[in-house]
Design an enzyme around this catalytic site. Sequence first.
Site, PDB file in Angstrom:
ATOM      1  CD  GLN A   3      12.298 129.003  14.620  1.00  0.00           C
ATOM      2  OE1 GLN A   3      11.181 128.989  14.163  1.00  0.00           O
ATOM      3  NE2 GLN A   3      12.945 127.887  14.865  1.00  0.00           N
ATOM      4  CB  SER A   4      12.109 132.423  20.161  1.00  0.00           C
ATOM      5  OG  SER A   4      13.210 132.861  20.935  1.00  0.00           O
ATOM      6  NE  ARG A  34      29.505 135.894  21.526  1.00  0.00           N
ATOM      7  CZ  ARG A  34      29.577 134.791  22.232  1.00  0.00           C
ATOM      8  NH1 ARG A  34      30.634 134.538  22.959  1.00  0.00           N
ATOM      9  NH2 ARG A  34      28.593 133.927  22.211  1.00  0.00           N
ATOM     10  CE  LYS A  63      30.206 137.977  28.378  1.00  0.00           C
ATOM     11  NZ  LYS A  63      29.862 136.767  27.674  1.00  0.00           N
ATOM     12  CG  ASN A  67      16.224 134.887  21.756  1.00  0.00           C
ATOM     13  OD1 ASN A  67      16.884 135.753  21.210  1.00  0.00           O
ATOM     14  ND2 ASN A  67      16.178 133.642  21.318  1.00  0.00           N
ATOM     15  CE  LYS A  82      22.600 127.972  28.245  1.00  0.00           C
ATOM     16  NZ  LYS A  82      23.867 127.587  27.598  1.00  0.00           N
ATOM     17  CB  VAL A  83      13.627 126.428  26.749  1.00  0.00           C
ATOM     18  CG1 VAL A  83      12.510 125.909  25.857  1.00  0.00           C
ATOM     19  CG2 VAL A  83      13.382 125.982  28.196  1.00  0.00           C
ATOM     20  CE1 TYR A  84      18.901 126.222  20.930  1.00  0.00           C
ATOM     21  CE2 TYR A  84      19.545 124.752  22.709  1.00  0.00           C
ATOM     22  CZ  TYR A  84      19.868 125.745  21.797  1.00  0.00           C
ATOM     23  OH  TYR A  84      21.143 126.260  21.755  1.00  0.00           O
ATOM     24  CD  GLU A  85       9.570 124.894  18.087  1.00  0.00           C
ATOM     25  OE1 GLU A  85       9.796 126.067  17.795  1.00  0.00           O
ATOM     26  OE2 GLU A  85       8.421 124.487  18.361  1.00  0.00           O
ATOM     27  CG  ASP A 143      12.357 128.290  18.679  1.00  0.00           C
ATOM     28  OD1 ASP A 143      12.429 128.496  19.896  1.00  0.00           O
ATOM     29  OD2 ASP A 143      13.159 127.573  18.065  1.00  0.00           O
ATOM     30  N   GLY A 200     -11.967 120.515  16.678  1.00  0.00           N
ATOM     31  CA  GLY A 200     -13.187 121.283  16.935  1.00  0.00           C
ATOM     32  C   GLY A 200     -14.421 120.411  16.891  1.00  0.00           C
ATOM     33  N   GLY A 201     -15.562 121.049  16.705  1.00  0.00           N
ATOM     34  CA  GLY A 201     -16.833 120.330  16.799  1.00  0.00           C
ATOM     35  C   GLY A 201     -17.284 119.687  15.490  1.00  0.00           C
TER      36      GLY A 201
HETATM   37  N1  COA Z   1      29.257 140.232  23.096  1.00  0.00           N
HETATM   38  C1  COA Z   1      29.757 139.413  24.047  1.00  0.00           C
HETATM   39  N2  COA Z   1      29.085 138.363  24.536  1.00  0.00           N
HETATM   40  C2  COA Z   1      27.865 138.123  24.011  1.00  0.00           C
HETATM   41  C3  COA Z   1      27.302 138.917  23.025  1.00  0.00           C
HETATM   42  C4  COA Z   1      28.040 140.022  22.572  1.00  0.00           C
HETATM   43  N3  COA Z   1      27.580 140.832  21.624  1.00  0.00           N
HETATM   44  N4  COA Z   1      26.080 138.423  22.709  1.00  0.00           N
HETATM   45  C5  COA Z   1      25.914 137.353  23.478  1.00  0.00           C
HETATM   46  N5  COA Z   1      26.986 137.160  24.278  1.00  0.00           N
HETATM   47  C6  COA Z   1      27.189 136.136  25.285  1.00  0.00           C
HETATM   48  C7  COA Z   1      26.217 136.298  26.433  1.00  0.00           C
HETATM   49  O1  COA Z   1      26.655 137.303  27.303  1.00  0.00           O
HETATM   50  C8  COA Z   1      26.260 134.908  27.020  1.00  0.00           C
HETATM   51  O2  COA Z   1      27.460 134.767  27.778  1.00  0.00           O
HETATM   52  P1  COA Z   1      27.506 134.317  29.350  1.00  0.00           P
HETATM   53  O3  COA Z   1      26.709 133.059  29.452  1.00  0.00           O
HETATM   54  O4  COA Z   1      28.960 134.120  29.574  1.00  0.00           O
HETATM   55  O5  COA Z   1      26.935 135.372  30.176  1.00  0.00           O
HETATM   56  C9  COA Z   1      26.400 134.053  25.760  1.00  0.00           C
HETATM   57  O6  COA Z   1      26.915 134.881  24.742  1.00  0.00           O
HETATM   58  C10 COA Z   1      25.084 133.560  25.143  1.00  0.00           C
HETATM   59  O7  COA Z   1      24.329 133.048  26.048  1.00  0.00           O
HETATM   60  P2  COA Z   1      23.210 131.933  25.889  1.00  0.00           P
HETATM   61  O8  COA Z   1      21.922 132.600  25.644  1.00  0.00           O
HETATM   62  O9  COA Z   1      23.334 131.110  27.121  1.00  0.00           O
HETATM   63  O10 COA Z   1      23.565 131.056  24.589  1.00  0.00           O
HETATM   64  P3  COA Z   1      23.470 129.492  24.426  1.00  0.00           P
HETATM   65  O11 COA Z   1      23.851 129.234  23.017  1.00  0.00           O
HETATM   66  O12 COA Z   1      24.235 128.755  25.446  1.00  0.00           O
HETATM   67  O13 COA Z   1      21.925 129.125  24.650  1.00  0.00           O
HETATM   68  C11 COA Z   1      19.573 129.155  24.171  1.00  0.00           C
HETATM   69  C12 COA Z   1      20.996 129.242  23.618  1.00  0.00           C
HETATM   70  C13 COA Z   1      18.622 129.432  23.015  1.00  0.00           C
HETATM   71  C14 COA Z   1      19.319 127.764  24.729  1.00  0.00           C
HETATM   72  C15 COA Z   1      19.373 130.205  25.276  1.00  0.00           C
HETATM   73  O14 COA Z   1      19.754 131.455  24.783  1.00  0.00           O
HETATM   74  C16 COA Z   1      17.962 130.297  25.809  1.00  0.00           C
HETATM   75  O15 COA Z   1      17.509 129.441  26.555  1.00  0.00           O
HETATM   76  N6  COA Z   1      17.225 131.370  25.452  1.00  0.00           N
HETATM   77  C17 COA Z   1      15.913 131.644  25.955  1.00  0.00           C
HETATM   78  C18 COA Z   1      14.872 130.786  25.318  1.00  0.00           C
HETATM   79  C19 COA Z   1      14.878 130.857  23.827  1.00  0.00           C
HETATM   80  O16 COA Z   1      14.727 131.885  23.226  1.00  0.00           O
HETATM   81  N7  COA Z   1      15.000 129.685  23.223  1.00  0.00           N
HETATM   82  C20 COA Z   1      14.739 129.500  21.829  1.00  0.00           C
HETATM   83  C21 COA Z   1      15.842 129.831  20.981  1.00  0.00           C
HETATM   84  S1  COA Z   1      15.252 129.682  19.334  1.00  0.00           S
END
Ligand code: COA
Length: 516
Positions: free
Chosen positions: A107-108, A128, A165, A186, A226-229, A258, A337-338
Amino acid sequence: MATKKKAKTTKSAAKKSAAKKPAVKKVIAKKTVAKKPVAKKAAAKKTAPKAKARSVKAPAKKAAAKKSAAKKANGNGSAYPAPSTAAWGGAGKALDGVKILDFTHVQSGPTCTQLLAYMGADCIKVERPGVGDITRTQLRDIKGQDSLYFTMLNGNKRSITIDSKNKKGMEILERLVKTCDVLVENFAPGALDRMGLTFERVHELNPRMIYASVKGFGPGPYEDCKVYENIAQCAGGSASTTGFREGPPLVTGAQIGDSGTGLHLALGIVTALYQRNRTGRGQRVLCAMQDGVLNLCRVKLRDQQRLKHGPLTEYSQYGEGIPFGESVPRAGNDSGGGQPAWLLKCKGWETDPDAYIYFITQAPVWAQICDLIGKPEWKTDPDFATPPARLPRLKYIFGVIEEWTMTKDKFEVMDICNQQDIPVGPILSMKEIAAEESLRATGTVVEVDHPGRGAYLTVGNPIKLFDSPCEVQRSPLLGEHTEEILTQVLGYTDAEVAEIKTSGAITPPEKPARAA
Ligand code: COA
């Protein structure tokens, strides 16, 4: 029904805005005057190094002459082009020509890039192969179709599938890096580095690239998390200050972690683009979700500091005689607020969970409030006549106002109060918002058609630019624009595309054959 009843309110709003217009004009005029010397200074700075180069390079002379001719043509002495004479909305979009390499998911990040795409940027979403953004399949309402979670965050974008990759895939990505103006991502901390797209590498490939990231936390003890909303809402100070005093911390439905951080990032990107006009180089832009939430919660950090100097008298807790602790407490529906405020029941509250109105006892209209609720004596009663006298009695006062609001439905209260300039707001359910005609008319709620799922509602551009029209388009199917981008944006030939297709760079990896 809502629209009809609001007609009067709109009229009075129009009256007000007409009355306010001169003030707005004044501000704009001031700004323009203040800007000119700065623009002149910058122009002078620009000419200085060029004057040096003049003796060495003849073309510099030509360019300088062209510029000064343009300045003369402008008649405004600035280096900006002459004002367009095209009809409003006919001079293109604000971000026309800006290409975004969109590596966002969930989302973010998508909130940020969708907004920039609404403003006219060409947003190329890299996904991907075979998988795509995880939200395509999350919270699905129609079997086999992209979810609303995805479609409502990825409008006006193009989708290309690339396996980062895969060797050929990285080659394509590097071409995209060289072509685009902004990379937005993100992923979890370190994911882009592991792909080989570090800031240093990207900057080497394209020094003009703006490299923008959302992360959960900024540098510090939690930077690798890692962080979600809701984690951001908790870590950014929102949850501890939301909810009722006697209950646990509460997260809010507004996605301030987000979507809020996505909005911050969009501002960072546009600002960096503006700076690039002057410096010629891109830069990193980082928005941490914790920081974004805190920025939206700054009034609570304000209150934290005020606590040192005594109780927070506008909190209803003060009137109830409950002592304050060391941290800002949860304040229920108190105003931040006030001007003291509270949420009040309206007619029908027994069966309708949204039959409420938010009522602000703004001091300048206190007399009108007293007359409306049948308490004209409060205008002069020393216990009620002044804001400080009212503070310890807020609970009682709102109880009396509520006796009045419960005799009317929320739209009647809205209508009556706004005619008296008393600020109130009805609790609108999502059902009511989806049906609200005025939101459709302004393009804030838009119905979009989708080849797979049919029509759906989405939120259009909430920022209205009067010379940059926004047409909201549906989200792309996974990889819908892969070939188009390879050929039209990156210049691959048909033969090269055929080779890419067999390389596994844009298609899902083949499953290993099953043993017989
Ligand atoms: N081709 C191949 N691999 C791809 C790809 C592509 N086109 N796009 C993404 N990937 C891979 C990445 O390389 C990564 O692989 P790796 O960990 O082996 O290096 C993986 O997909 C995705 O990584 P990640 O971001 O860790 O996904 P996740 O689902 O585990 O985590 C979040 C999700 C949101 C928790 C995390 O992305 C995060 O903390 N983001 C930052 C904060 C944020 O924006 N949070 C709010 C989200 S709304």
